[in-house]
Design a protein around this motif. Sequence first.
Motif, mmCIF file in Angstrom:
data_model
loop_
_atom_site.group_PDB
_atom_site.id
_atom_site.type_symbol
_atom_site.label_atom_id
_atom_site.label_comp_id
_atom_site.label_asym_id
_atom_site.label_seq_id
_atom_site.Cartn_x
_atom_site.Cartn_y
_atom_site.Cartn_z
ATOM 1 N N ARG A 55 0.833 -1.212 0.000
ATOM 2 C CA ARG A 55 0.000 0.000 0.000
ATOM 3 C C ARG A 55 0.864 1.257 0.000
ATOM 4 O O ARG A 55 0.601 2.207 -0.748
ATOM 5 C CB ARG A 55 -0.917 0.013 1.230
ATOM 6 C CG ARG A 55 -2.111 -0.879 1.123
ATOM 7 C CD ARG A 55 -3.105 -0.629 2.241
ATOM 8 N NE ARG A 55 -2.536 -0.732 3.576
ATOM 9 C CZ ARG A 55 -2.391 -1.865 4.266
ATOM 10 N NH1 ARG A 55 -2.792 -3.007 3.738
ATOM 11 N NH2 ARG A 55 -1.869 -1.843 5.478
ATOM 12 N N ASN A 59 1.032 4.033 -3.017
ATOM 13 C CA ASN A 59 0.670 5.423 -2.715
ATOM 14 C C ASN A 59 1.836 6.392 -2.866
ATOM 15 O O ASN A 59 1.668 7.594 -2.648
ATOM 16 C CB ASN A 59 0.090 5.521 -1.306
ATOM 17 C CG ASN A 59 -1.234 4.808 -1.177
ATOM 18 O OD1 ASN A 59 -1.939 4.618 -2.163
ATOM 19 N ND2 ASN A 59 -1.574 4.390 0.029
ATOM 20 N N CYS A 61 4.583 6.517 -1.029
ATOM 21 C CA CYS A 61 5.218 6.877 0.248
ATOM 22 C C CYS A 61 6.577 6.218 0.439
ATOM 23 O O CYS A 61 7.407 6.714 1.199
ATOM 24 C CB CYS A 61 4.310 6.493 1.419
ATOM 25 S SG CYS A 61 2.787 7.462 1.469
#
Length: 107
Positions: A55, A59, A61
């Motif tokens: 995830r 995203n 990050c």
Amino acid sequence: MSIASDLIRGHTETIILFHLLEGDSYGYQINKSIQFRTQGQYELKEATLYSAFRRLEQNGCITSYWGNEETGARRRYYSITSLGRAVYEQNVRDWQEAKTLIDALLT
């Protein structure tokens, strides 16, 4: 410890980002650090850890790369991005705000 684990589980990504602020790392090392910091009271399940990595990477990050291990298994390392730093800082602010509200409601 199940209640505490449930509370912590909602912050898995922030915990990972915190560890990556200290430098690039891989899953096993991050999990060992979590166990050390909590004196063995908490550890992430492997599936939870790697789902969070996916995830976070999707995203933007974190980024990942394969290490160049001379001995042993090849490891996938993770590195925090500037977006990941900003998300971490926002998540900490959100946590502090929620903690203040919960403290007011419970004490």
